[in-house]
Design a protein around this motif. Structure first.
Motif, short mmCIF file in Angstrom:
data_model
loop_
_atom_site.label_atom_id
_atom_site.label_comp_id
_atom_site.label_asym_id
_atom_site.label_seq_id
_atom_site.Cartn_x
_atom_site.Cartn_y
_atom_site.Cartn_z
N THR A 147 0.83 -1.21 0.00
CA THR A 147 0.00 0.00 0.00
C THR A 147 0.86 1.26 0.00
N TYR A 148 1.90 1.30 0.84
CA TYR A 148 2.77 2.48 0.91
C TYR A 148 3.55 2.66 -0.38
N LEU A 149 4.09 1.56 -0.88
CA LEU A 149 4.88 1.65 -2.11
C LEU A 149 4.02 2.13 -3.27
N TRP A 150 2.83 1.55 -3.38
CA TRP A 150 1.96 1.87 -4.50
C TRP A 150 1.50 3.33 -4.47
N ARG A 151 1.20 3.85 -3.25
CA ARG A 151 0.79 5.24 -3.11
C ARG A 151 1.88 6.17 -3.66
N ARG A 152 3.14 5.85 -3.32
CA ARG A 152 4.26 6.69 -3.78
C ARG A 152 4.51 6.52 -5.28
N LEU A 153 4.44 5.30 -5.73
CA LEU A 153 4.67 5.02 -7.16
C LEU A 153 3.64 5.73 -8.02
N SER A 154 2.37 5.68 -7.64
CA SER A 154 1.36 6.28 -8.49
C SER A 154 1.40 7.81 -8.41
N ALA A 155 1.97 8.36 -7.32
CA ALA A 155 2.19 9.80 -7.26
C ALA A 155 3.32 10.20 -8.22
N LEU A 156 4.36 9.37 -8.28
CA LEU A 156 5.48 9.65 -9.18
C LEU A 156 5.10 9.48 -10.64
N ALA A 157 4.25 8.49 -10.92
CA ALA A 157 3.93 8.14 -12.30
C ALA A 157 2.44 7.86 -12.44
N PRO A 158 1.64 8.93 -12.58
CA PRO A 158 0.18 8.79 -12.58
C PRO A 158 -0.35 7.86 -13.69
N GLY A 159 0.40 7.67 -14.76
CA GLY A 159 -0.06 6.78 -15.82
C GLY A 159 0.15 5.31 -15.55
N LEU A 160 0.88 5.03 -14.50
CA LEU A 160 1.24 3.64 -14.18
C LEU A 160 0.02 2.86 -13.68
N GLU A 161 -0.03 1.59 -14.05
CA GLU A 161 -1.09 0.72 -13.51
C GLU A 161 -0.46 -0.45 -12.77
N ALA A 162 -1.19 -0.98 -11.80
CA ALA A 162 -0.70 -2.15 -11.07
C ALA A 162 -1.73 -3.25 -11.14
N GLU A 163 -1.27 -4.48 -11.26
CA GLU A 163 -2.18 -5.60 -11.07
C GLU A 163 -1.88 -6.20 -9.71
N VAL A 164 -2.91 -6.26 -8.87
CA VAL A 164 -2.73 -6.80 -7.52
C VAL A 164 -3.17 -8.26 -7.51
N VAL A 165 -2.29 -9.14 -7.09
CA VAL A 165 -2.60 -10.57 -7.01
C VAL A 165 -2.78 -10.92 -5.53
N PRO A 166 -4.02 -11.22 -5.12
CA PRO A 166 -4.27 -11.46 -3.70
C PRO A 166 -3.54 -12.69 -3.18
N GLY A 167 -3.34 -12.72 -1.86
CA GLY A 167 -2.65 -13.85 -1.24
C GLY A 167 -3.36 -14.31 0.02
N ILE A 168 -3.10 -15.53 0.45
CA ILE A 168 -3.66 -16.06 1.69
C ILE A 168 -3.04 -15.32 2.87
N THR A 169 -3.88 -14.84 3.79
CA THR A 169 -3.37 -14.14 4.97
C THR A 169 -2.95 -15.13 6.05
N SER A 170 -2.13 -14.63 6.98
CA SER A 170 -1.67 -15.45 8.10
C SER A 170 -2.85 -15.98 8.90
N TYR A 171 -3.88 -15.15 9.09
CA TYR A 171 -4.97 -15.62 9.95
C TYR A 171 -5.85 -16.66 9.29
N GLN A 172 -5.92 -16.62 7.95
CA GLN A 172 -6.65 -17.72 7.27
C GLN A 172 -5.88 -19.03 7.40
N ALA A 173 -4.57 -18.96 7.21
CA ALA A 173 -3.74 -20.17 7.33
C ALA A 173 -3.79 -20.71 8.75
N ALA A 174 -3.78 -19.81 9.74
CA ALA A 174 -3.82 -20.23 11.14
C ALA A 174 -5.16 -20.91 11.46
N ALA A 175 -6.25 -20.34 10.95
CA ALA A 175 -7.57 -20.93 11.18
C ALA A 175 -7.64 -22.33 10.56
#
Lengths: 247, 247
Positions: free
Chosen positions: B115-143
């Motif tokens: 989140t922090y990196l992307w906020r800065r990156l998109s401020a530096l380069a407004p035309g840039l796009e990101a594809e976010v690939v979701p991941g399993i969280t620690s609490y799902q794995a723990a459950a």
């Protein structure tokens, strides 16, 4: 198959993620490729066939897919009876012994029918063990698609259902930094009203994430027009509560 | 690589899950196999090397792995400066143009440095796009590992951090049906005290889920002895609030 403890086949609760077959885990793909029978159940709309469609490319050619009927009723006795019957069907396969997986959309630990099935199965067969394979939830996929974080730093993340209306939203709206409302379908207007009242929530509305007809709307206004899909959720943020996230 | 919009290389925020390389998604594996550069950052303990270890088997032989330094300080200026510098390094690669992924433990939308990196990156380069690939969280794995559901039916699920102590637990303990406390490390006694006071919470404590030295403890007592790992979390349930889940 190789029999597990107590002579049963191996049993897996497998989360197949939100809809896109690529969003299942490598472990889920491996497990689906080695079980003899895949059980699939869902109470809502096309959930069963969607879970099955996700699993399909990963199954062994010899695997059998068996749908489990989950009646759409609020009669507790009827529901319990159906799930006892479903648990007995699964147990029959494991006793053969054959390996079986119960597939579920999203994550098997998060608002999942797997919980009900497993409770009954372990009551019927206390020696039985299950391996739970986690899956990507709808709200994680929606956040990824919308480019909206779910939570940062020391913020809180609250996940509730909108299936019964706005009550859960009212309970948490002033307190939560981030509030996800699942199952907005049918009660969209009521949920929107609850999100708007008494706090400063902003939101993104995501429908059919990763499915044909996917829509991402900025702002809560998208909810008032009514929501045409069971797969509609809201990611809302309380801007008042936003703090410096790295502290 | 094929240049994306605005002539940049393609940029991905990839969640690599909680620790086990099999718990990354099929899409994450595919993306990692086709990017030229993988950036990895973490502020805590061995997070960077763990994320890198998970990604390693999926990388193209020619891929470069670049660690991003995230200073462990509460000085906001210093942190911001470091992240601006990190964002410029990532942008340099994308401008080449080359394809790059930023990997993150768990899910890129959930309490993630992405989140922090992307906020800065998109401020530096407004035309840039990101594809976010979701991941399993620690609490799902723990459950999944503990065989404990995170939430059922119309229950609520609240996720907070214990990094600053018991305050977030106090805020939600009477209201939440299910309360997950992440990052219990260092403040374990305080978190345990907050969980015990004024409500009827039961819990499971999971340490180093999916990693060597994994431990699952029933009951909140496991917390008072102190917690020896950053990767310790609690799944607590308010038994008073438990309702008929299918209604």
């Amino acid at each position: 198959m190789s029999p597990g403890p107590a002579g049963y086949g191996r049993f897996y609760g497998v989360g197949v993620g939100p809809g896109d077959p690529e969003l299942i885990t490598v472990r889920a793909a491996r497990v689906l490729g080695r079980v003899d029978v895949v059980f699939s159940a869902c109470a809502h709309g096309d959930g069963e066939s969607l879970a099955r469609r996700i699993a399909e490319p990963y199954l062994a050619p010899s695997a059998r897919v068996v749908p489990l009927h989950f009646p759409m009723t609020r009669n507790r006795r009827e529901v319990e009876a159906a799930w006892d019957e479903n648990a007995r069907r699964v147990l029959g396969v494991l006793e053969a012994p054959a390996d079986a997986a119960f597939i579920t959309l999203g994550d098997p630990s998060t608002f999942s029918t797997f919980t009900y099935l497993w409770r009954r199965l372990s009551a019927l067969a206390p020696g039985l063990e299950a391996e739970v394979v986690p899956g990507i939830t709808s709200y994680q996929a929606a956040a990824a698609q919308a480019g909206e974080p779910l939570a940062e730093g020391e913020e809180s993340l609250v996940i509730v259902s909108g299936a019964k209306g706005g009550a859960q939203v009212e309970r948490f709206r002033a307190l939560a930094d981030n509030l996800v409302v699942l199952k907005v379908y049918r009660r969209a207007e009521e949920v929107a009203r609850a999100l708007r009242e008494g706090s400063e929530l902003e939101g993104v509305v995501v429908s059919r994430c990763g499915l044909p007809g996917e829509r991402v709307h900025r702002g809560l206004d998208a909810l008032t027009a009514g929501s045409d899909s069971y797969y509609t959720l809201v990611i809302a943020k309380n801007r008042r509560r936003r703090e410096w996230p790295l502290a």
